[in-house]
Design a protein around this motif. Structure first.
Motif: not given
Length: 346
Positions: A324-340
């Motif tokens: 939740g922190y990654l997606r809401q606090g840092l506003a990372l999208d699925d594409a960035t998380i998937g790329a990592l």
């Protein structure tokens, strides 16, 4: 809203060139459940591993993506192997490719680069995730300040394939001790304490401060100031921008990245913990990587586990989980998380 062995002389010519951007992924690593490479003060290596195969063959290489190298020995499916000091020629860094007789391969290396001017400069790869993947070696490095890198250490950054330097320090620190990096390395500021966009908090700053002080006093800590500061790594909107910039850079950089603050233990420690958590590394391993700053800096009180846990607690309180922190606090999208995850997991 708050939700509360022996090295053969033959094969030296097979040593690979420095790391190449866009090199192919490692072979499957599902058979290995543990693997480490540690170098002692004499330059000798101790390799250790565990897998279900009957036999594991080990080669040494200067490129983590090479599939051939110098044969250094073999051992049982669960075993150890010693490479004596001087058995390998001088190189910026040696990697060890472990190949099980069933075909699985895993690359490990000593985590430290041994930089005299940046003692906390180390690789974030080589950790196993909860679902059996491994964090790739040679792609992300964490460090303390790079302001005093020698010419040789700067050359090592080039040899390691590092193409981006992300600086988490504030404006005064950057002014007083600017990074010394070689040509070809992109410099990026991701100031965790940045105030240029205003001062904002996801929860009331006073409430966060009062709770942090109370919990620090109740739980006990050797440094109340540090214990109080860690929740603000999650609560302060300027820190959100910095860590979003760091993770986005890590996802998109074709080469390797080093990120750092001054001591490489607090702001860098939280950034490392967030990246490893995103990749699925167990919390106990994340905490061990954090505490390793005490060893690398030669200070047994440089960091304290309660500080890191205070930041994780704040993430859980505000967002329910690290995800939740990654997606809401840092506003990372699925594409960035998937790329990592695609880039860093083998």
């Amino acid at each position: 809203m708050r939700r509360r062995t022996l090295l053969g002389a033959a094969g030296l010519a097979a040593l690979a060139a420095p790391v190449l951007a866009g090199a192919p992924a490692f072979a499957g690593t599902g058979g290995f459940t543990a693997a480490t490479a540690t170098r002692d003060t004499t330059g000798a290596y101790r390799l250790a591993w565990a897998c279900g195969a009957a036999r594991v063959t080990v080669t040494a290489t200067t490129d983590p993506y090479a599939t051939t190298g110098v044969a250094v020995g073999s051992g049982a499916g669960t075993g150890t192997l010693d490479v004596p000091a001087g058995a390998l020629p001088a190189a910026t860094r040696w990697y060890f490719r472990l190949v099980a007789d069933g075909g699985d391969a895993l690359v490990v290396a000593d985590r430290s680069l041994g930089f005299a001017s940046a003692r906390n400069f180390r690789d974030l790869g080589g950790y196993r995730t909860t679902d059996g993947h491994w964090v790739r070696t040679g792609l992300a490095y964490r460090s303390n300040t790079l302001a005093s890198l020698s010419d040789g250490e700067q050359a090592a950054l080039t040899a390691l394939g590092i193409t981006r330097d992300v600086d988490l320090r504030n404006v005064q620190e950057r002014h007083d001790d600017p990074d010394r990096i070689p040509p070809g390395v992109t410099y990026q500021v991701a100031d965790v304490e940045d105030l240029t966009h205003g001062v904002g908090f996801h929860d009331g700053a006073v409430l966060t401060l009062v709770e942090a002080v109370a919990l620090g006093l109740l739980g006990g800590t050797g440094n109340l100031g540090q214990r109080v500061a860690y929740p603000f790594l999650v609560d302060f909107t300027g820190a959100d921008r910095a860590y979003r910039g760091l993770l986005t850079a890590l996802a998109g950089e074709p080469g390797a990245t080093v990120f750092h603050c001054s001591s490489g233990k607090d702001r860098t420690g939280w950034g490392s913990a967030v990246l490893l958590s995103l990749l699925g590394v167990p919390r106990a391993t994340v905490e061990a990587d954090y505490l390793a700053s005490n060893t690398y800096l030669g200070n047994p009180t440089a960091v304290e586990l309660s500080w890191l846990r205070a930041a994780f607690d704040e993430a859980d309180s505000l967002y329910g989980s690290v995800d939740g922190y990654l997606r809401q606090g840092l506003a990372l999208d699925d594409a960035t998380i998937g790329a990592l995850r695609t880039k860093f997991l083998a």
